[in-house]
Design a protein around this motif. Structure first.
Motif, mmCIF file in Angstrom:
data_model
loop_
_atom_site.group_PDB
_atom_site.id
_atom_site.type_symbol
_atom_site.label_atom_id
_atom_site.label_comp_id
_atom_site.label_asym_id
_atom_site.label_seq_id
_atom_site.Cartn_x
_atom_site.Cartn_y
_atom_site.Cartn_z
ATOM 1 N N ILE A 354 -59.233 -55.300 -14.878
ATOM 2 C CA ILE A 354 -59.328 -57.007 -14.993
ATOM 3 C C ILE A 354 -60.438 -57.404 -16.091
ATOM 4 O O ILE A 354 -59.979 -58.323 -16.817
ATOM 5 C CB ILE A 354 -59.950 -57.598 -13.645
ATOM 6 N N GLN A 379 -63.595 -62.907 -8.211
ATOM 7 C CA GLN A 379 -62.968 -64.237 -8.135
ATOM 8 C C GLN A 379 -61.596 -64.285 -8.489
ATOM 9 O O GLN A 379 -60.732 -64.979 -7.591
ATOM 10 C CB GLN A 379 -63.407 -65.165 -9.459
ATOM 11 N N PHE A 380 -61.103 -63.563 -9.570
ATOM 12 C CA PHE A 380 -59.652 -63.461 -9.748
ATOM 13 C C PHE A 380 -58.762 -62.534 -8.901
ATOM 14 O O PHE A 380 -57.761 -62.974 -8.334
ATOM 15 C CB PHE A 380 -59.298 -62.728 -11.157
ATOM 16 N N GLU A 383 -58.339 -65.119 -6.100
ATOM 17 C CA GLU A 383 -57.400 -66.284 -6.558
ATOM 18 C C GLU A 383 -55.934 -65.729 -6.511
ATOM 19 O O GLU A 383 -54.936 -66.545 -6.188
ATOM 20 C CB GLU A 383 -57.636 -66.572 -8.132
ATOM 21 N N LYS A 405 -50.449 -58.331 -10.740
ATOM 22 C CA LYS A 405 -51.618 -59.251 -10.564
ATOM 23 C C LYS A 405 -52.683 -59.017 -11.293
ATOM 24 O O LYS A 405 -53.473 -59.759 -11.918
ATOM 25 C CB LYS A 405 -51.763 -59.566 -9.199
ATOM 26 N N ALA A 409 -54.708 -61.150 -14.086
ATOM 27 C CA ALA A 409 -56.085 -61.585 -13.728
ATOM 28 C C ALA A 409 -56.636 -61.260 -15.227
ATOM 29 O O ALA A 409 -57.718 -62.048 -15.616
ATOM 30 C CB ALA A 409 -56.656 -60.819 -12.729
ATOM 31 N N LEU A 412 -56.143 -64.050 -17.834
ATOM 32 C CA LEU A 412 -56.698 -65.231 -17.160
ATOM 33 C C LEU A 412 -58.137 -65.226 -17.483
ATOM 34 O O LEU A 412 -58.645 -66.321 -17.962
ATOM 35 C CB LEU A 412 -56.349 -65.681 -15.750
ATOM 36 N N PHE A 413 -58.604 -63.980 -17.452
ATOM 37 C CA PHE A 413 -60.041 -63.941 -17.550
ATOM 38 C C PHE A 413 -60.491 -63.920 -19.060
ATOM 39 O O PHE A 413 -61.482 -64.354 -19.386
ATOM 40 C CB PHE A 413 -60.522 -62.569 -16.960
#
Ligand SMILES: Nc1ncnc2c1ncn2[C@@H]1O[C@H](COP(=O)(O)OP(=O)(O)OP(=O)(O)O)[C@@H](O)[C@H]1O
Ligand SMILES: [Mg+2]
Lengths: 508, 327
Positions: A354, A379-380, A383, A405, A409, A412-413
């Motif tokens: 991640i 966190q991710f 989520e 996923k 993630a 998104l990070f």
């Protein structure tokens, strides 16, 4: 449908370290039926198929074919028993050719000699590929093919044997239009020949189009089995996710803001004269057939492939991404298709995967700060609801959708300015899809540029404000959300081929 | 809805606990058994002096093995390390023959050796990343070139007549501990920290696990490879200089076949030759396992031919144990 089942899987239980993947699951299959298997990511679908393939030992349970118990200790046993498998993560050898992969382990020989009859093998390969309506060169190396093409090869491989049972684990995840139609045609033909087919997919429409019966798994348990004619979409979804879901595509319409990305006359690879703009507050979709150049376009912008000429402007400033690193530093992220080959580092933990693209954010002076890293990953993971007992687990222990996923993630990070998503929901279940759509909306709301490539047309239609269609490396049209329909997209996606077809006719 | 349990690992069955222990301590267990065995068989084995002796004996190859761990983690290999020991040894020691005091020539000696290591590593990486030649063949070629170079430079004769104080480097002790042992421990501590806690270390694992995915995740894979081969080159050169000091001469035939011992230590230590898997602690234990075998067999006066056979068997058993845990 004959009276006694072709295949019975009785009370199957399978325990992985920390995960009960299958809990007393019973499943049967009749000759000539398509029995669909659905459920959330990590529900245990692939595990059930792996047990059927002989690759994975079960803990408890019994398997019967035509009423007789069978014991599958290896894939060779399954092959003997007439069981064919299309694996979710392909089992193809990248260094070998298409034909060699299709006939792997049962190469035709010249007479009784040990020498492979390559001519015969290529002919055989061409024949099965033709069934799928595909004109792939049997001599092409697997490593050079796109995901969709490899999916077709994986399917062809399972067709070339004499299977009575065929299990397909998400065969359609990378397919659109023509390929999908061909796949269904092949399934229907086999059905008539009396083959029993297990079909796994996260696309609900397909279940109703092709399925005879459907079985729902949730958290490793059998939840429901019924005829597809007796089920409806809502019911099926609620059995899968355990609650009602009203709509599949949440959509927030926003005011179109300022321009984020601008491509001027881009050329590179098969792409020609690409002009394109991406704005704040919108989700832009890229549509096209397999090989149209959607992935190539994303890779060009991301600096992964070489740009021949043309200009890329981000926020009005020209950028020159020579490598993915350059692109990431400029604020561009690309979620690649084919998570296993281009996305994940299988040997590394979920957490490390991640944070991989944005280690700077969790380190100081070159040293990674463990706490911070864990916090970000956690966190991710929460989520996106990554299903695992621990983030220290290797990614290779995750189910297909949960792996997806993890890559999501990661991007998104990075908190990029512009995010390109190549098949972001490939293999993701309905419930999580919904959340990903919300996330994408959220990104657009936060002023990021969002571009989506998807072979799932309803998804593009449901999600995008604007859809640009490519065909053979050129942009053939653009449709607004209001104008767009599946038919219009398919028309544009095949337009160049038609034009050229006409010209060829005239010259001939 | 699916709950995402993020937290402790639940171990579910006895078998898992066992495989867990094996996976983390498999090779260490083998080492422990060996140590107990030799302690029983020889009264001289488990003494402070002898243990220090083992660490001194393995220090030269173990230091290289630390560098090789990085290389193998990236799915590469470096066969030139043994030849590099010789080349850096003869080139660096010839600096010590300059008519200047040792306090001036010694830093020059270090600089020369290290430069040789940097250059060799850079060159390997250059061919590997620029021309996409496999590491095996590139470093095989360099192995031959460096060895030939060492012979050519010295005319086949060792570099003799070095200042007496120079032998302190390989022969000296601090607080009773041999200097090479201390250097080795420092190298391993540093390598451990780098691999575990730095971005560079993380990138090494990523590149080895899946080079293309690492590149697409924004890692400068070519740079990582360059750094890794340079690191391995420098550590080989360091070993070359230590060895020269211990022999108080620069020998063109020094370090013959070291690459095999070094690679064995890394692989016995659990690293995968396909990259992405392995640890520096494992390599250390692997080096110890081989070193302890040799030392123990020596103490027991086992014939050297039989020794070779036994060491081979120990390696086989160790990697077999390692494979069994993966089941
Ligand atoms: N090798 C493994 N080690 C540990 N756990 C595993 C392993 N393989 C699968 N699992 C776990 O078993 C469960 C079931 O996985 P499975 O792959 O069967 O799911 P699936 O229904 O196919 O999901 P998807 O739709 O995402 O492909 C998941 O929780 C997964 O994390
Ligand atoms: Mg699956």
């Amino acid at each position: 449908m004959s009276s006694s089942p072709l295949l019975e899987m009785l009370h199957i239980t399978k325990q992985y370290p920390g995960v009960l993947a299958l809990d007393d699951v019973t499943f049967d299959l009749y000759a000539g039926e398509v029995h669909c298997l659905v459920g959330e990511n990590g529900a245990g679908k692939t595990t059930l198929i792996k047990i059927l393939s002989g690759a994975l030992p079960k803990d408890v349970g019994e398997l019967r074919v035509n009423g007789k118990p069978v014991f599958l200790h290896s894939p060779a046993d399954a092959f003997e028993a007439g069981i064919g498998i299309i694996h979710q993560d392909f089992k193809l050898v990248p260094e070998l050719t298409v034909a060699e992969n299709i006939f792997l382990g049962r190469e035709p020989c010249r007479g009784r000699s040990p020498f492979i009859d390559f001519e015969k093998m290529r002919e055989g390969a061409r024949a099965v590929l033709a069934q799928l309506g595909e004109s792939l060169d049997p001599r092409a190396r697997i490593g050079t093919l796109s995901v969709a093409q490899r999916q077709v090869v994986e399917i062809a491989k399972s067709l070339s044997g004499k299977n009575r049972i065929l299990a397909m684990d998400e065969p359609s995840a990378a397919l659109t239009g023509k390929e999908l139609k061909n796949l269904f045609a092949v399934i229907r033909r086999m059905q008539e020949e009396g083959v029993g087919i297990i079909y796994i997919s996260h696309r609900i429409d397909e279940i109703f189009e092709i399925g005879t019966r459907v079985t729902v798994l949730r958290d490793g348990k059998h939840v429901h089995t019924c005829k597809t004619s007796e089920a409806d979409r809502r019911g099926l979804v609620s059995w899968m996710v355990g609650r009602e879901m009203d709509q599949e595509y949440p959509k927030v319409r926003l005011q179109r803001g300022k321009e984020i990305l601008r491509l001027e006359n881009l050329n590179g690879g098969k792409l020609r004269n690409i002009h394109l703009a991406v704005y704040q507050g919108e989700i832009l979709g890229l549509a096209g057939l397999v090989g149209a150049g959607r992935t190539e376009l994303a890779r060009l912008i991301f600096g992964a492939d070489r740009l021949e000429n043309g200009r890329i402007l981000l926020d009005g400033k020209e950028i020159h991404p020579h490598s993915p690193r350059d692109a990431i530093d400029a604020g561009i992220g690309l979620l690649t298709e084919d998570r296993n080959r281009y996305g994940l580092i299988m040997e590394m933990s979920i957490e490390k995967n991640i944070t991989l693209s944005n280690l700077k954010a969790v380190s100081r002076g070159g040293f990674i700060q463990g706490e911070k890293e864990r916090g970000a990953a956690q966190q991710f993971a929460e989520e996106l609801r990554i299903k695992t007992p621990s983030l220290d687990r290797e990614v290779s222990t995750l189910s297909g959708g949960n792996r997806q996923k993890v890559v999501l993630a990661r991007w998104l990070f990075t908190r990029s300015r512009l995010l390109l998503f190549d098949e972001p929901t490939a293999g993701i279940d309905v419930g999580v899809k919904y959340e990903i759509y919300n996330l994408l909306n959220q990104l657009a709301l936060n002023g990021k540029g969002v571009v989506i490539i998807s072979s799932d047309l309803p998804e593009l239609l449901g999600l995008c404000d604007r859809i640009v269609v490519l065909c053979e490396g050129r942009i053939t049209g653009e449709l607004s959300r209001e104008e767009a329909t599946e038919e219009k997209i398919m028309l544009l996606a095949t337009s160049v081929v038609d034009m050229r077809g006409h010209r060829d006719d005239r010259e001939a | 809805m699916v709950s995402s349990v993020v937290g402790v690992d639940f171990m579910t069955s006895r078998k898992n606990i066992l495989s867990r222990i094996l996976s983390q301590y498999g090779i260490s267990l083998a080492l422990l058994i060996e140590i107990i065995l030799f302690s029983r068989l020889s009264p001289f084995f488990f003494t402070t002096e002898n243990i220090l002796n083992v660490t001194l004996q393995i220090s030269i190859t173990a230091i290289i093995a630390a560098g090789m761990t990085f290389v193998i983690l990236t799915a590469g290999i470096d066969l030139s390390v043994g030849a590099l020991v010789a080349l850096s040894g003869v080139l660096a020691t010839s600096v010590l023959k300059l008519p200047i005091p040792l306090i001036y020539s010694f830093p020059l000696f270090l600089a020369t050796g290290i430069l040789v290591g940097v250059f060799s590593g850079w060159l390997s990486a250059f061919f590997i990343t620029r021309f996409n030649v496999t590491p095996f063949i590139v470093t095989l070629a360099l192995m031959s070139i460096w060895r030939g170079g060492a012979y050519l430079y010295t005319g086949g004769r060792p570099v003799w007549g070095l200042p007496h104080a120079f032998s302190m480097l390989g022969g000296g002790r601090v607080a009773g501990i041999p200097l090479p042992t201390l250097i080795m421990l420092a190298v391993y501590a540093a390598a451990y920290i780098v691999l575990q806690y730095t971005r560079f270390g993380r990138h090494v694992y990523a590149v080895g696990g899946n080079q293309e995915a690492a590149r697409l995740a924004g890692i400068n894979t070519k740079r990582v490879l360059r750094q890794v081969y340079i690191l391995c080159g420098v550590l080989s050169a360091l070993s070359g200089m230590l060895l020269a000091s211990r022999m108080n001469s620069g020998q063109p035939n020094a370090g013959l076949m070291y690459e095999l011992d070094v690679i064995a230590a890394v692989v016995v230590g659990g690293a995968s030759l396909f990259g992405g898997r392995g640890s520096i602690v494992g390599t250390f234990v692997g080096a110890m396992l081989i070193g302890v075998s040799r030392n123990g067999l020596n103490l027991l006066n086992v014939n050297s031919y039989i020794q070779q056979i036994i060491v081979g068997l120990v390696i086989l058993v160790a990697v077999m144990l390692d494979q069994m845990r993966k089941r």
